[in-house]
Design an enzyme around this catalytic site. Structure first.
Site, mmCIF file in Angstrom:
data_model
loop_
_atom_site.group_PDB
_atom_site.id
_atom_site.type_symbol
_atom_site.label_atom_id
_atom_site.label_comp_id
_atom_site.label_asym_id
_atom_site.label_seq_id
_atom_site.Cartn_x
_atom_site.Cartn_y
_atom_site.Cartn_z
ATOM 1 N N ARG B 45 0.967 24.172 -11.045
ATOM 2 C CA ARG B 45 0.465 22.642 -11.144
ATOM 3 C C ARG B 45 0.780 22.038 -10.096
ATOM 4 O O ARG B 45 0.958 22.605 -8.920
ATOM 5 C CB ARG B 45 1.657 22.068 -12.365
ATOM 6 C CG ARG B 45 2.891 22.593 -12.500
ATOM 7 C CD ARG B 45 3.760 22.837 -11.302
ATOM 8 N NE ARG B 45 3.992 21.391 -10.864
ATOM 9 C CZ ARG B 45 4.298 21.210 -9.677
ATOM 10 N NH1 ARG B 45 4.603 22.358 -8.713
ATOM 11 N NH2 ARG B 45 4.548 19.789 -9.231
ATOM 12 N N GLY B 46 0.485 20.500 -9.733
ATOM 13 C CA GLY B 46 0.511 20.019 -8.446
ATOM 14 C C GLY B 46 -1.180 19.866 -8.199
ATOM 15 O O GLY B 46 -1.795 20.981 -8.078
ATOM 16 N N ALA B 47 -1.664 18.491 -7.891
ATOM 17 C CA ALA B 47 -2.967 18.423 -7.725
ATOM 18 C C ALA B 47 -3.575 19.404 -6.503
ATOM 19 O O ALA B 47 -4.697 20.149 -6.898
ATOM 20 C CB ALA B 47 -3.225 17.048 -7.312
ATOM 21 N N ARG B 88 -7.545 20.786 -16.781
ATOM 22 C CA ARG B 88 -6.728 19.480 -17.077
ATOM 23 C C ARG B 88 -7.487 18.185 -16.424
ATOM 24 O O ARG B 88 -8.072 18.262 -15.642
ATOM 25 C CB ARG B 88 -5.506 19.731 -16.065
ATOM 26 C CG ARG B 88 -4.293 20.657 -16.686
ATOM 27 C CD ARG B 88 -3.120 20.861 -15.942
ATOM 28 N NE ARG B 88 -2.407 19.581 -16.392
ATOM 29 C CZ ARG B 88 -1.093 19.334 -15.693
ATOM 30 N NH1 ARG B 88 -0.593 19.982 -14.749
ATOM 31 N NH2 ARG B 88 -0.403 17.933 -16.253
ATOM 32 N N GLN B 197 10.323 19.392 -13.228
ATOM 33 C CA GLN B 197 9.935 19.819 -12.109
ATOM 34 C C GLN B 197 10.625 19.559 -10.719
ATOM 35 O O GLN B 197 10.683 20.402 -9.994
ATOM 36 C CB GLN B 197 8.364 19.267 -11.685
ATOM 37 C CG GLN B 197 7.238 19.647 -12.453
ATOM 38 C CD GLN B 197 7.167 18.686 -13.546
ATOM 39 O OE1 GLN B 197 8.042 17.898 -13.846
ATOM 40 N NE2 GLN B 197 5.911 18.873 -14.264
ATOM 41 N N ASP B 238 -1.935 12.678 -8.064
ATOM 42 C CA ASP B 238 -2.668 13.412 -8.704
ATOM 43 C C ASP B 238 -4.166 12.822 -8.471
ATOM 44 O O ASP B 238 -5.003 13.466 -8.648
ATOM 45 C CB ASP B 238 -2.473 13.847 -9.966
ATOM 46 C CG ASP B 238 -1.078 14.748 -10.370
ATOM 47 O OD1 ASP B 238 -0.008 14.135 -9.946
ATOM 48 O OD2 ASP B 238 -1.402 15.709 -10.472
ATOM 49 N N ASN B 248 0.262 9.441 -10.867
ATOM 50 C CA ASN B 248 1.101 10.469 -10.528
ATOM 51 C C ASN B 248 2.070 10.797 -11.806
ATOM 52 O O ASN B 248 1.998 10.202 -12.877
ATOM 53 C CB ASN B 248 2.083 10.139 -9.308
ATOM 54 C CG ASN B 248 2.936 11.432 -8.665
ATOM 55 O OD1 ASN B 248 2.126 12.335 -8.602
ATOM 56 N ND2 ASN B 248 4.327 11.273 -8.375
ATOM 57 N N LYS B 249 2.939 11.820 -11.539
ATOM 58 C CA LYS B 249 3.740 12.168 -12.691
ATOM 59 C C LYS B 249 4.255 11.066 -13.476
ATOM 60 O O LYS B 249 4.785 10.188 -12.915
ATOM 61 C CB LYS B 249 4.887 13.220 -12.134
ATOM 62 C CG LYS B 249 5.779 14.029 -13.229
ATOM 63 C CD LYS B 249 5.075 14.470 -14.345
ATOM 64 C CE LYS B 249 4.042 15.571 -13.978
ATOM 65 N NZ LYS B 249 3.164 15.995 -15.235
#
Lengths: 347, 347
Positions: B45-47, B88, B197, B238, B248-249
């Site tokens: 995960r993570g853009a 995603r 995370q 993201d 973002n998250k």
């Protein structure tokens, strides 16, 4: 329904809230020390419920000590008071209940009463504290219902429900009061890390009552407010200072700031017994720091690397300036709180 | 150290981030479909890391299809592009990487190149995307280091670290850049529910680097800010809209509002590939809604009553007005972002 805590002929019986929502198990505690441990370990939590539990524990301690000589009885009770007061530092209702029991015992002793009589008085007083708390919550519900419009989406943090009181709840008392007044509403429940009182307890007791409940993580509240999906916030409190600053479960202050940013009313619901008139402001409220494992482990499974630094304050302080109103069992207080809270005590 | 994702002769190898911090296990993915599934299931995960993983997956798909006739090859690749893009919805780097691969393949095909040549080009391009990402992060670190005073206490949310990129990280790239510039700092890591995370990934990788790390729950940030224990906030993103609004998250917006209330600078660190110039503002960014079980269960154990309503948006949008600066690989952008971000692209 469920019983948060009660005095039975066998001891003090309480629902083990650590096991909810999967298991509904009651513990029978047979000494004041066991009650103090249960408070520390959060078998029972929530400021009013802690006060009621402590009172029942002390009553049990007195009944168990009636055979002693008067000096021995008073000494044992002193030990019980001290141990009970050390169970948790922030909830003022704990100290309030202990003080009330102490006073009843002291007056009875001065009046020449014997141990048996004093124990009976304490048993009665504890039951009284329990019954008054239930009545207080219902009064909070009646006053608070006015603040809730039909169709509202109400956010709450932690659990200030029947499980946090003798029953009915403070913040959730407002919810129940509104529902009883015929209003339809949706409760958004912050899950409330690390102990998950929102997911485990608030969701559980609201669903038992058939109230529409939506669970969110603590990080979602701001986004929902920005999207216009929250109409008001109602939380409980563990201690309210004389100026209206409030201590409540960690994360409450975040919600208060977010509510202010989005012009959403932020209400606090608590009985007058939660107001500590000896505490001038929030900075004077002691904040409990709990075991880091509550953050780094889940049911014994590590969720963080070993040795990481951790902060785990159980409460935070929300300054009075963020609080739109405090709903008490004697009426609604509005800013400036130093005056309005004092007026409720005088009334 | 660890490898977030790499292309080997056997397939695409990635660290299974779902098992951290307790288990450090690598998965070997042998088809683009497996890579897409791994992205969806948050193995990675993570853009930026999602973009790199997608590129490696597409390169693998091309290499595996060289024996087909050209029309068959192009058709298979189209299927891979489509499936990968559906993994995603929010991270723009995913679409950016797919687009870049598609363009390379298209140009090679138009130039008369055969399947084998195109596959070689795509393998090269994927490795290029990986290497550029690593370089970008290091550049972000160099630019961002200027913003971090020696002795700072820096709050971050989620994981925008080496695990979210080809290595080094964006927000944690700023941390590493500051440390490499000789500054001492403490990182406060929000645990970041529901996927944790912060506790599982950020703490883990910072501790591997010997950087002082303190884990907190998402509800603690405001209280720490009020007590003066946080000096700055740095998060990743993201997707960044042309006007500087950032996705973002989930939970990032809460932190941004709290930072503003306490006059604490809130910085975003991301490579230019995270900026979506076709997206005019944050409201145009699609927000992924994920499985409610991420909120209601922990490792298969229920933490909420069955049937409770749940919201689980994976991201939120923080308007540009809360962002003090955006640290990119080409320099630092400051408000107004429409101009400053465009200038970085033109430079």
């Amino acid at each position: 329904m469920f019983i948060t805590v009660e005095r039975t002929s066998e001891g003090v019986r309480m629902l083990d809230q650590r096991l909810l929502p999967s298991t509904e198990k009651y513990l029978m505690l047979r000494s004041p020390g066991e009650v103090a441990d249960a408070i520390r370990e959060m078998v029972v939590r929530g400021a009013p419920a802690i006060g009621v539990s402590a009172a029942f524990g002390l009553a049990m301690g007195a009944s168990d000590a009636v055979e002693r000589d008067p000096a021995g009885f008073d000494q044992v009770m002193e030990q019980h008071y001290t141990r009970m007061a050390a169970a948790r530092p922030t909830a003022v209702n704990l100290f309030w209940a202990i003080e009330r029991m102490k006073q009843v015992a002291g007056e009875a002793r001065s009046g020449g009463m014997d141990n048996k009589g004093i124990a009976a008085r304490l048993e009665h007083e504890a039951q009284q504290i329990h019954d008054e708390d239930l009545e207080s919550c219902k009064a909070i519900g009646r006053f608070g219902a006015e603040l809730v419009a039909d169709g509202s989406r109400l956010l709450t943090h932690c659990n200030a429900g029947g499980l946090a009181t003798a029953g009915y709840g403070t913040a959730l008392g407002v919810v129940r009061g509104a529902v009883e007044a015929g209003k339809k509403l949706t409760v958004l429940a912050d899950e409330t890390r690390p102990f998950l009182q929102g997911s485990r307890l608030t969701s559980w007791e609201l669903m038992k009552d058939g109230i529409d409940t939506v669970l969110i993580t603590d990080g979602m509240s701001g986004s929902l407010m920005r999207r216009g999906e929250i109409d008001l916030v109602v939380v409980g409190s563990d201690r309210i200072a004389a100026n209206g600053d409030i201590a409540n479960k960690i994360g409450t202050y975040n919600v208060a700031v977010l509510a202010k940013e989005h012009d959403i009313p932020f209400y606090v619901a608590a009985p007058l017994s939660t107001i500590d008139r000896n505490c001038p402001d929030g900075d004077s409220i002691p904040i409990e720091e709990r075991d880091p494992k509550e953050v780094t482990e889940f049911h014994g499974t590590p969720v963080a690397p070993e040795g990481v630094g951790v902060k785990n304050p159980a409460f935070d302080v929300t300054p009075a300036s963020y609080v739109k109103a405090i709903v008490t069992d004697k009426g609604i207080a509005r800013p400036p709180y130093t005056d309005s809270l004092a007026a409720l005590f005088d009334a």
